[in-house]
Design a protein around this motif. Structure first.
Motif, PDB file in Angstrom:
ATOM      1  N   SER A   1       0.671  -1.124   0.192  1.00 41.15           N
ATOM      2  CA  SER A   1       0.071   0.044   0.130  1.00 41.15           C
ATOM      3  C   SER A   1       0.797   1.265  -0.156  1.00 41.15           C
ATOM      4  O   SER A   1       1.535   1.188   0.367  1.00 41.15           O
ATOM      5  CB  SER A   1      -0.747   0.401   1.049  1.00 41.15           C
ATOM      6  OG  SER A   1      -1.511   1.588   1.302  1.00 41.15           O
ATOM      7  N   HIS A   2       0.332   2.305  -0.880  1.00 38.81           N
ATOM      8  CA  HIS A   2       0.747   4.003  -1.192  1.00 38.81           C
ATOM      9  C   HIS A   2      -0.074   4.294   0.207  1.00 38.81           C
ATOM     10  O   HIS A   2      -0.879   5.479  -0.897  1.00 38.81           O
ATOM     11  CB  HIS A   2       1.548   4.424  -1.966  1.00 38.81           C
ATOM     12  CG  HIS A   2       2.079   5.440  -2.049  1.00 38.81           C
ATOM     13  ND1 HIS A   2       2.790   5.536  -1.840  1.00 38.81           N
ATOM     14  CD2 HIS A   2       1.225   6.584  -3.005  1.00 38.81           C
ATOM     15  CE1 HIS A   2       3.399   6.948  -1.887  1.00 38.81           C
ATOM     16  NE2 HIS A   2       2.144   7.778  -2.119  1.00 38.81           N
ATOM     17  N   SER A   3      -0.153   4.162   1.501  1.00 36.83           N
ATOM     18  CA  SER A   3      -0.815   5.170   1.907  1.00 36.83           C
ATOM     19  C   SER A   3      -0.404   6.002   3.226  1.00 36.83           C
ATOM     20  O   SER A   3      -0.395   6.071   4.118  1.00 36.83           O
ATOM     21  CB  SER A   3      -1.951   3.990   2.883  1.00 36.83           C
ATOM     22  OG  SER A   3      -1.127   3.144   3.524  1.00 36.83           O
ATOM     23  N   PRO A   4       0.635   6.982   2.642  1.00 32.93           N
ATOM     24  CA  PRO A   4       1.602   7.911   3.446  1.00 32.93           C
ATOM     25  C   PRO A   4       0.667   9.533   4.108  1.00 32.93           C
ATOM     26  O   PRO A   4       0.998   9.638   5.380  1.00 32.93           O
ATOM     27  CB  PRO A   4       2.317   8.863   2.690  1.00 32.93           C
ATOM     28  CG  PRO A   4       1.687   8.580   0.668  1.00 32.93           C
ATOM     29  CD  PRO A   4       0.709   7.741   1.235  1.00 32.93           C
ATOM     30  N   TYR A   5      -0.388   9.526   3.750  1.00 34.00           N
ATOM     31  CA  TYR A   5      -1.603  10.224   3.951  1.00 34.00           C
ATOM     32  C   TYR A   5      -2.587   9.750   5.294  1.00 34.00           C
ATOM     33  O   TYR A   5      -2.666  10.430   6.758  1.00 34.00           O
ATOM     34  CB  TYR A   5      -2.521  11.035   3.308  1.00 34.00           C
ATOM     35  CG  TYR A   5      -1.282  11.390   2.180  1.00 34.00           C
ATOM     36  CD1 TYR A   5      -0.151  12.613   2.174  1.00 34.00           C
ATOM     37  CD2 TYR A   5      -1.369  11.183   0.762  1.00 34.00           C
ATOM     38  CE1 TYR A   5       0.403  12.747   1.092  1.00 34.00           C
ATOM     39  CE2 TYR A   5      -0.041  11.026   0.130  1.00 34.00           C
ATOM     40  CZ  TYR A   5       0.236  12.237  -0.308  1.00 34.00           C
ATOM     41  OH  TYR A   5       1.435  12.788  -0.698  1.00 34.00           O
ATOM     42  N   SER A   6      -3.425   8.806   4.827  1.00 32.93           N
ATOM     43  CA  SER A   6      -4.507   8.055   5.781  1.00 32.93           C
ATOM     44  C   SER A   6      -3.636   7.228   6.766  1.00 32.93           C
ATOM     45  O   SER A   6      -3.792   6.562   7.702  1.00 32.93           O
ATOM     46  CB  SER A   6      -5.045   7.766   5.662  1.00 32.93           C
ATOM     47  OG  SER A   6      -4.943   6.322   4.561  1.00 32.93           O
ATOM     48  N   GLY A   7      -2.417   6.134   6.401  1.00 34.22           N
ATOM     49  CA  GLY A   7      -2.010   5.352   7.173  1.00 34.22           C
ATOM     50  C   GLY A   7      -2.264   4.372   6.880  1.00 34.22           C
ATOM     51  O   GLY A   7      -2.537   4.067   7.579  1.00 34.22           O
ATOM     52  N   TYR A   8      -3.770   3.854   6.461  1.00 37.70           N
ATOM     53  CA  TYR A   8      -4.369   3.226   6.446  1.00 37.70           C
ATOM     54  C   TYR A   8      -4.919   2.239   5.337  1.00 37.70           C
ATOM     55  O   TYR A   8      -4.581   2.014   3.785  1.00 37.70           O
ATOM     56  CB  TYR A   8      -6.077   4.022   6.401  1.00 37.70           C
ATOM     57  CG  TYR A   8      -7.158   2.748   6.624  1.00 37.70           C
ATOM     58  CD1 TYR A   8      -7.146   2.191   7.770  1.00 37.70           C
ATOM     59  CD2 TYR A   8      -7.999   1.959   5.461  1.00 37.70           C
ATOM     60  CE1 TYR A   8      -8.376   1.616   8.239  1.00 37.70           C
ATOM     61  CE2 TYR A   8      -8.565   0.790   6.200  1.00 37.70           C
ATOM     62  CZ  TYR A   8      -8.558   0.817   7.454  1.00 37.70           C
ATOM     63  OH  TYR A   8     -10.092   0.066   7.863  1.00 37.70           O
ATOM     64  N   ALA A   9      -3.862   0.919   5.052  1.00 30.40           N
ATOM     65  CA  ALA A   9      -3.715   0.241   4.126  1.00 30.40           C
ATOM     66  C   ALA A   9      -4.475  -0.876   4.093  1.00 30.40           C
ATOM     67  O   ALA A   9      -4.761  -1.588   5.143  1.00 30.40           O
ATOM     68  CB  ALA A   9      -2.153  -0.439   4.120  1.00 30.40           C
ATOM     69  N   VAL A  10      -4.866  -0.959   2.350  1.00 31.70           N
ATOM     70  CA  VAL A  10      -6.313  -2.200   2.235  1.00 31.70           C
ATOM     71  C   VAL A  10      -5.564  -3.069   0.512  1.00 31.70           C
ATOM     72  O   VAL A  10      -5.070  -2.250   0.190  1.00 31.70           O
ATOM     73  CB  VAL A  10      -7.653  -0.942   1.841  1.00 31.70           C
ATOM     74  CG1 VAL A  10      -8.138  -1.985   1.282  1.00 31.70           C
ATOM     75  CG2 VAL A  10      -7.667  -0.316   2.573  1.00 31.70           C
ATOM     76  N   GLY A  11      -6.551  -3.795   1.879  1.00 28.59           N
ATOM     77  CA  GLY A  11      -5.521  -5.083  -0.037  1.00 28.59           C
ATOM     78  C   GLY A  11      -6.453  -5.995  -0.195  1.00 28.59           C
ATOM     79  O   GLY A  11      -7.950  -5.747   0.429  1.00 28.59           O
ATOM     80  N   ALA A  12      -6.763  -6.124  -1.506  1.00 27.62           N
ATOM     81  CA  ALA A  12      -7.927  -6.501  -2.008  1.00 27.62           C
ATOM     82  C   ALA A  12      -7.220  -7.946  -2.637  1.00 27.62           C
ATOM     83  O   ALA A  12      -6.875  -7.645  -3.520  1.00 27.62           O
ATOM     84  CB  ALA A  12      -8.766  -5.993  -2.692  1.00 27.62           C
ATOM     85  N   ALA A  13      -8.484  -9.119  -2.741  1.00 29.99           N
ATOM     86  CA  ALA A  13      -7.622 -10.219  -3.027  1.00 29.99           C
ATOM     87  C   ALA A  13      -9.700 -11.040  -4.077  1.00 29.99           C
ATOM     88  O   ALA A  13     -10.225 -11.101  -2.826  1.00 29.99           O
ATOM     89  CB  ALA A  13      -7.189 -11.335  -3.234  1.00 29.99           C
ATOM     90  N   LEU A  14      -9.239 -10.582  -5.569  1.00 27.73           N
ATOM     91  CA  LEU A  14     -10.382 -10.839  -6.840  1.00 27.73           C
ATOM     92  C   LEU A  14     -10.545 -11.922  -7.503  1.00 27.73           C
ATOM     93  O   LEU A  14      -9.303 -12.741  -8.076  1.00 27.73           O
ATOM     94  CB  LEU A  14     -10.270  -9.426  -7.255  1.00 27.73           C
ATOM     95  CG  LEU A  14     -11.679  -9.720  -8.165  1.00 27.73           C
ATOM     96  CD1 LEU A  14     -12.237  -8.220  -8.358  1.00 27.73           C
ATOM     97  CD2 LEU A  14     -11.621 -10.021  -9.726  1.00 27.73           C
TER      98      LEU A  14
END
Length: 139
Positions: free
Chosen positions: A22-35
């Protein structure tokens, strides 16, 4: 749709692994998805934030892009993970993006590092949705 525990476990690990990118430097909230696509392949994506906030994209959109680039045509299930403990679901925009490649019966699973938390169908999260079939008949 019922997925085997083995497939769900693979999807969970793939989604958690995607969070690591994740590139989440602003929220710090990493999300992943597997489809999971119609061929049984798993495609992953992660959220990518941008300093111009509306220009970032979600993990589900990234996974859909990976599926399309690999030749997939239909989403069968998607598993989304966040940091926990709160259960997360795809945002409204991603629900509509998923609808482009799936019907109301698409299985949406939420998880976090401790495991799978909850599941729904797309129809439960996006009732009365507008999809490609609405454009197939011209009135």
């Amino acid at each position: 749709m019922d997925l085997s525990e083995e497939v769900q476990a693979k999807m969970l690990q793939a989604s958690l692994g995607a969070r690591q990118h994740s590139h989440s430097p602003y929220s710090g909230y990493a999300v992943g998805a597997a489809l999971l696509d119609e061929q049984g392949r798993i495609h992953v994506g992660t959220n990518i934030e941008n300093a111009a906030y509306p220009q970032g994209w979600c993990a589900e959109a990234s996974a859909l892009t990976a599926m399309v680039m690999a030749g997939g045509k239909q989403a069968v299930a998607v598993l989304v993970t966040g940091p926990g403990p709160d259960v997360i679901t795809p945002c409204g925009g991603c629900r509509q993006k998923l609808r482009e490649f799936a019907g109301q019966d698409l299985l949406i699973i939420a998880g976090d590092p401790s495991g799978i938390k909850q599941q729904w169908t797309l129809g439960e999260l996006l009732p009365f949705s507008f999809g490609p079939e609405h454009l197939s008949s011209k009135a």
